[in-house]
Design a protein around this motif. Sequence first.
Motif, short mmCIF file in Angstrom:
data_model
loop_
_atom_site.label_atom_id
_atom_site.label_comp_id
_atom_site.label_asym_id
_atom_site.label_seq_id
_atom_site.Cartn_x
_atom_site.Cartn_y
_atom_site.Cartn_z
N LEU A 107 0.79 -1.24 0.00
CA LEU A 107 0.00 0.00 0.00
C LEU A 107 0.82 1.29 0.00
N VAL A 108 2.09 1.19 0.33
CA VAL A 108 2.93 2.40 0.42
C VAL A 108 3.77 2.50 -0.85
N PRO A 109 3.79 3.69 -1.49
CA PRO A 109 4.61 3.86 -2.69
C PRO A 109 6.10 3.59 -2.41
N ASP A 110 6.81 3.08 -3.42
CA ASP A 110 8.22 2.72 -3.26
C ASP A 110 9.04 3.84 -2.63
N LYS A 111 8.88 5.05 -3.15
CA LYS A 111 9.67 6.18 -2.65
C LYS A 111 9.44 6.41 -1.15
N ALA A 112 8.20 6.31 -0.71
CA ALA A 112 7.88 6.50 0.71
C ALA A 112 8.34 5.31 1.54
N ARG A 113 8.29 4.12 0.96
CA ARG A 113 8.69 2.91 1.68
C ARG A 113 10.16 2.96 2.08
N ALA A 114 10.96 3.70 1.33
CA ALA A 114 12.39 3.82 1.63
C ALA A 114 12.64 4.70 2.86
N ARG A 115 11.62 5.44 3.28
CA ARG A 115 11.75 6.31 4.46
C ARG A 115 11.71 5.46 5.73
N PRO A 116 12.17 6.02 6.85
CA PRO A 116 12.26 5.23 8.07
C PRO A 116 10.92 4.90 8.75
N GLY A 117 9.84 5.56 8.42
CA GLY A 117 8.56 5.29 9.08
C GLY A 117 8.39 6.13 10.33
N PRO A 118 7.47 5.82 11.18
CA PRO A 118 6.61 4.64 11.21
C PRO A 118 5.52 4.71 10.14
N PHE A 119 5.01 3.54 9.80
CA PHE A 119 3.90 3.43 8.87
C PHE A 119 2.69 3.00 9.68
N LEU A 120 1.63 3.79 9.60
CA LEU A 120 0.44 3.54 10.40
C LEU A 120 -0.74 3.29 9.48
N ARG A 121 -1.68 2.47 9.94
CA ARG A 121 -2.86 2.14 9.13
C ARG A 121 -4.11 2.41 9.94
N CYS A 122 -5.10 2.92 9.26
CA CYS A 122 -6.39 3.17 9.88
C CYS A 122 -7.26 1.92 9.73
N PRO A 123 -7.64 1.30 10.84
CA PRO A 123 -8.52 0.14 10.75
C PRO A 123 -9.93 0.50 10.30
N GLY A 124 -10.28 1.79 10.36
CA GLY A 124 -11.62 2.22 9.96
C GLY A 124 -11.78 2.35 8.46
N CYS A 125 -10.91 3.16 7.84
CA CYS A 125 -11.07 3.44 6.40
C CYS A 125 -9.94 2.87 5.56
N GLY A 126 -8.92 2.29 6.19
CA GLY A 126 -7.85 1.63 5.45
C GLY A 126 -6.71 2.52 4.99
N ARG A 127 -6.79 3.81 5.24
CA ARG A 127 -5.70 4.70 4.80
C ARG A 127 -4.40 4.34 5.51
N VAL A 128 -3.29 4.61 4.82
CA VAL A 128 -1.97 4.37 5.40
C VAL A 128 -1.28 5.73 5.52
N TYR A 129 -0.64 5.93 6.66
CA TYR A 129 0.06 7.19 6.94
C TYR A 129 1.53 6.91 7.19
N TRP A 130 2.38 7.86 6.77
CA TRP A 130 3.81 7.78 7.04
C TRP A 130 4.36 9.19 7.13
N PRO A 131 5.48 9.38 7.81
CA PRO A 131 6.04 10.73 7.91
C PRO A 131 6.64 11.16 6.58
N GLY A 132 6.18 12.27 6.09
CA GLY A 132 6.67 12.81 4.82
C GLY A 132 6.60 14.32 4.87
N SER A 133 6.66 14.95 3.74
CA SER A 133 6.68 16.41 3.69
C SER A 133 5.39 17.01 4.26
N HIS A 134 4.27 16.33 4.03
CA HIS A 134 2.99 16.84 4.53
C HIS A 134 3.00 16.88 6.07
N THR A 135 3.45 15.81 6.70
CA THR A 135 3.47 15.79 8.16
C THR A 135 4.49 16.78 8.71
#
Length: 158
Positions: free
Chosen positions: A117-145
């Motif tokens: 679910l995480v794009p290759d470019k973002a997957r190379a980042r250290p994380g953490p990678f979080l998932r919403c059990p409600g709607c299924g979205r995946v979050y990771w630390p990036g420029s937006h955060t």
Amino acid sequence: MSHPEAEKRFAADAMLGRLARWLRVLGFDTVHIPDVDDHDLVALADREGRILLTRDRHLVTYLRPRNSLLLQSLSPHEQLLEVAEACGIGMAEDLFTRCMVCNTELRQATEQEVATLVPDKARARPGPFLRCPGCGRVYWPGSHTRRMRRVLETLFPD
């Protein structure tokens, strides 16, 4: 939650969707249902012990929710400061613990979820990678955060 005031729970009226997202970033359980009737919103806030956030004077005056905050500002950032001052809340140590879209508490994403679910470019980042059990979205630390953290650090310098 890392701060005791995170036990405060909110219900934001239809006009306060952006404020609701900022409160969720701070870790606050914040219900926002854009198409809910005002009477139903007041009933939900009262039933669940939530602070009703609104800019609608009529809603507060005539429907008289048990616990409400009538906001003055049009700006979501200024609204957030109004809520912080009135409710005694601030910035948490742990941000991004709730889904900004559906309000569900996030959980650690599995390796399989990250791989699929995480794009290759973002997957190379250290994380953490979080998932919403409600709607299924995946979050990771990036420029937006990072941008959101900077905004919060400006709003809550202490």
